[in-house]
Write an enzyme that holds these catalytic residues in place. Structure first.
Site, PDB file in Angstrom:
ATOM      1  N   SER A   1       6.900   0.331  -8.478  1.00 27.74           N
ATOM      2  CA  SER A   1       7.168  -0.584  -9.593  1.00 27.74           C
ATOM      3  C   SER A   1       8.053   0.095 -10.615  1.00 27.74           C
ATOM      4  CB  SER A   1       5.863  -1.017 -10.236  1.00 27.74           C
ATOM      5  OG  SER A   1       5.256   0.068 -10.893  1.00 27.74           O
TER       6      SER A   1
ATOM      7  N   ASN B   1      -0.894   3.105  -7.821  1.00 20.38           N
ATOM      8  CA  ASN B   1       0.358   3.593  -8.386  1.00 20.38           C
ATOM      9  C   ASN B   1       1.038   4.677  -7.566  1.00 20.38           C
ATOM     10  OD1 ASN B   1       0.948   2.081 -10.845  1.00 20.38           O
ATOM     11  ND2 ASN B   1      -1.156   2.670 -11.307  1.00 20.38           N
TER      12      ASN B   1
ATOM     13  N   GLU C   1      -4.532  -2.372 -13.581  1.00 15.90           N
ATOM     14  CA  GLU C   1      -4.533  -1.703 -12.274  1.00 15.90           C
ATOM     15  C   GLU C   1      -5.689  -0.717 -12.175  1.00 15.90           C
ATOM     16  OE1 GLU C   1      -0.627  -0.067 -11.939  1.00 15.90           O
ATOM     17  OE2 GLU C   1       0.296  -2.022 -11.677  1.00 15.90           O
TER      18      GLU C   1
ATOM     19  N   THR D   1       5.442  -3.634 -16.516  1.00 16.77           N
ATOM     20  CA  THR D   1       6.021  -4.519 -17.511  1.00 16.77           C
ATOM     21  C   THR D   1       5.052  -5.610 -17.928  1.00 16.77           C
ATOM     22  OG1 THR D   1       8.231  -4.159 -16.751  1.00 16.77           O
ATOM     23  CG2 THR D   1       7.826  -6.231 -17.858  1.00 16.77           C
TER      24      THR D   1
ATOM     25  N   LYS E   1       1.835 -11.733 -18.039  1.00 19.53           N
ATOM     26  CA  LYS E   1       1.606 -10.948 -16.830  1.00 19.53           C
ATOM     27  C   LYS E   1       1.663  -9.487 -17.242  1.00 19.53           C
ATOM     28  CE  LYS E   1       4.059  -8.797 -14.581  1.00 19.53           C
ATOM     29  NZ  LYS E   1       4.558  -7.374 -14.558  1.00 19.53           N
TER      30      LYS E   1
ATOM     31  N   THR F   1       2.927  -9.541 -10.775  1.00 16.23           N
ATOM     32  CA  THR F   1       3.326  -8.428  -9.893  1.00 16.23           C
ATOM     33  C   THR F   1       2.048  -7.835  -9.302  1.00 16.23           C
ATOM     34  OG1 THR F   1       3.442  -6.941 -11.812  1.00 16.23           O
ATOM     35  CG2 THR F   1       5.501  -7.916 -11.041  1.00 16.23           C
TER      36      THR F   1
END
Lengths: 386, 386
Positions: free
Chosen positions: A386, A381, A262, A182, A171, A148
């Site tokens: 997401s 974010n 991230e 996730t 992932k 993702t």
């Protein structure tokens, strides 16, 4: 270097059209046996995605023939319709593989609250089935299709000289429990092991690896780690050897997630020693690792140990402020609860930061892997749904 | 509009030279009586600053004549030397006021881990004593001298028609328990009340105001709220009236802290109803309020209710995912655990965001005030040493 490295596994990764970007978004992993033992660990979130509810149910048999994974949608907060999509996906894979739907686990990741386009998913499963292969490229295609916000596919293989292997893909930029986004992981082995043995080994491995990675303290609705054993090597491994390989595999994958988290600019290890217990050590390390003031200070290359001391103090663990030592990158900044050196004496300019906290109360030890809180984290974010 | 509004109080705020900026950094608040009853609530952090240890000790008598507050240094993690500085500061104020050191509380805020320059503090106390006044300007000077990253002085007064008042000042962009940076607050009243009554009323007020403000979940080493009663109005208040005024005073101050929190672009209220208990409601609201993914989404004006649902699910409260409703700014986005409207149907462009979560399990209600996680938060906290 992938989950197809152990014997007895095939994989595929395809474009099912779930991602608006047109990138690969559906993976299929198949265990060709001769054995089909399996185990899984799932999110402890009370709001569980449909694929988690489905996979927990089918895993009660301790066996899996296949796993279907998709990015482009979490299938969480989707009610009976969402569960029906997970069920139909398993049915489709089972039909193609000539097994029962109860032998197929499902994993999803992406936006919470939207239904997956069921027809596209089912067509994707057919396409993936047609492309199944046992080579490394197939494993990599599967690992790519579940990405993702990941920027790289994450894979590993560990080989034992007794003739068996453990492979895996993952992932996510978070962890199995608290999770940034996730985390999905499928691990494979060709060792001969029963479901109970796999379950015990997987829980022990996850507890000290994925569960010790904490990017931002958020726990996903979809986190799943599955372990499939084909027995194709014909070798029953020494239990301690297998535990070591499995834990190492999970650790490597966790480190890849930390490095690709991230907005990461610093890979931070918070190690606590001298705690009253291992639980206390992990509690202190996790509290420090989650503290926004600590994470922003380290982003700014500021060895602000006072913020670390404050976080240690508000953790739920036993703490004696007068016995607290704190070192960053090998430089002791706090000794016995007071300043031991200048704030600027530790060099934090590199990408790796090691925080070591000594509580002076007992033998408990533990560490948490985390990252800093950067502008890029906020950017990603606040813009990425997401 | 300040803590000198109630009768019987004088205050001052001066430059003691503790801040490198040369801004005011030391405040003195004096209760001239005729009564000196007092109560306090302190951080629950196990790493407590020297002034907290000192003030907790002196407050066991239930009486205070004065409070010395400084910014420019937290005097935390400073060992016996730091405690001696707090003690010497109280001695100096006591000497000037003709009372005992045991009647003087100390509050500090700023960088953790550095000793305060004791001589500068003591000289500052003398200077402040010389400038004591009962007018509003003096109260404002005190409120200004305790600011750190605050951009405005925070003050309030509530007047009761029976003839008594409650006034107060505060600093900090966080809360009494979890705290962004240290929160210090001094509240004054000229009502006639005993120490026990003050203690009960203060704890009740703090529990539903300062304790319900959560900017980033970090708890300071220095958080302190003090309440001093001079009895100068000669009026013994109705207990319920006093509780109402005190709680309102604390609520106003908490809202000022929320509005001035570091990096704030959104003032967010997370309200939970239908919880199994009030505790559960507050736990859910706090978990959502602390979630970095929720905070960044709201910074990005994104009504990403799935992240809210995920945070509700990993809270420690009782949750039934199928009964979960979520509304943002009056628009229901999730009903019974599934999507009820478009993500984009709530208008989040304004500075105020109201998140309402309904659990459908009982009568428990509670709310938390929080803020978003913005670039400015990261900027301020990666650059500002606190």
């Amino acid at each position: 270097m992938s989950l197809t490295s152990p014997q007895g596994f095939r994989a595929a990764g395809v474009v099912a059209g779930l991602k608006s970007s047109g990138a690969p978004d559906l993976a299929l992993v198949v265990n060709d046996g001769p054995r089909f033992a399996a185990a899984g660990v799932f999110t402890r979130n009370k709001v569980k995605a449909a694929p988690v509810l489905w996979s927990q149910q089918v895993l009660t048999t301790g066996a899996l023939r296949a796993v279907v994974l998709n990015s482009g949608g979490a299938n969480a907060c989707t009610g009976p319709d969402g569960f029906q999509t997970a069920h139909a996906t398993a049915e489709k894979a089972a039909e193609l593989l000539g097994c029962g739907a109860v032998e197929v686990a499902i994993c999803s990741t992406g936006l919470i609250g939207a239904q997956l386009p069921r027809d596209a998913v089912l067509a994707g499963v057919e396409k993936a089935h047609a492309g199944l292969a046992a080579d490394e490229a197939a494993g990599t295609a599967a690992a790519t299709a579940i990405m993702t916000t990941d920027t790289v596919a994450k894979q590993v293989v560990c080989e034992n000289r007794a003739g068996w292997r453990v492979g895996g893909m993952t992932k996510g930029a978070g962890m199995i429990a608290p999770s940034m986004a996730t985390m999905l992981s499928v691990l494979t082995t060709d060792a001969v092991l029963d479901a109970d043995e796999l379950d015990t080994a997987l829980r022990a491995a996850v507890r000290v690896t994925f569960d010790r990675l904490d990017v931002d303290g958020s726990m996903s609705t979809n986190d799943t780690v599955l372990l499939l054993a084909s027995g194709a090597s014909g070798v029953r491994p020494d239990p301690a050897d297998f535990q070591r390989s499995l834990t190492q595999t999970c650790r490597f994958l966790a480190e890849q997630m930390q490095a690709d988290a991230e907005g990461v600019t610093k890979r931070i290890t918070v190690r606590v020693t001298g705690a009253a217990s291992e639980d206390d050590a992990v509690v202190v390390a996790r509290t420090v690792a989650r503290d926004s003031l600590v994470k922003t200070a380290l982003f700014g290359c500021d060895g602000n140990w006072g913020r670390i001391a404050a976080a240690v103090g508000y953790s739920d663990a036993a703490v004696d402020p007068d016995r607290l030592d704190i070192a960053i990158n090998g430089v002791e900044l706090c000794r016995g609860g007071v300043a031991a050196g200048g704030r600027t004496s530790a060099d934090l300019s590199g990408a790796e930061i090691a925080v070591v906290i000594t509580l002076g109360l007992g033998d408990g030890e533990g560490e948490i892997l985390t990252t800093d809180l950067s502008h890029a984290y906020v950017e990603e974010n606040s813009a990425y749904p997401s």
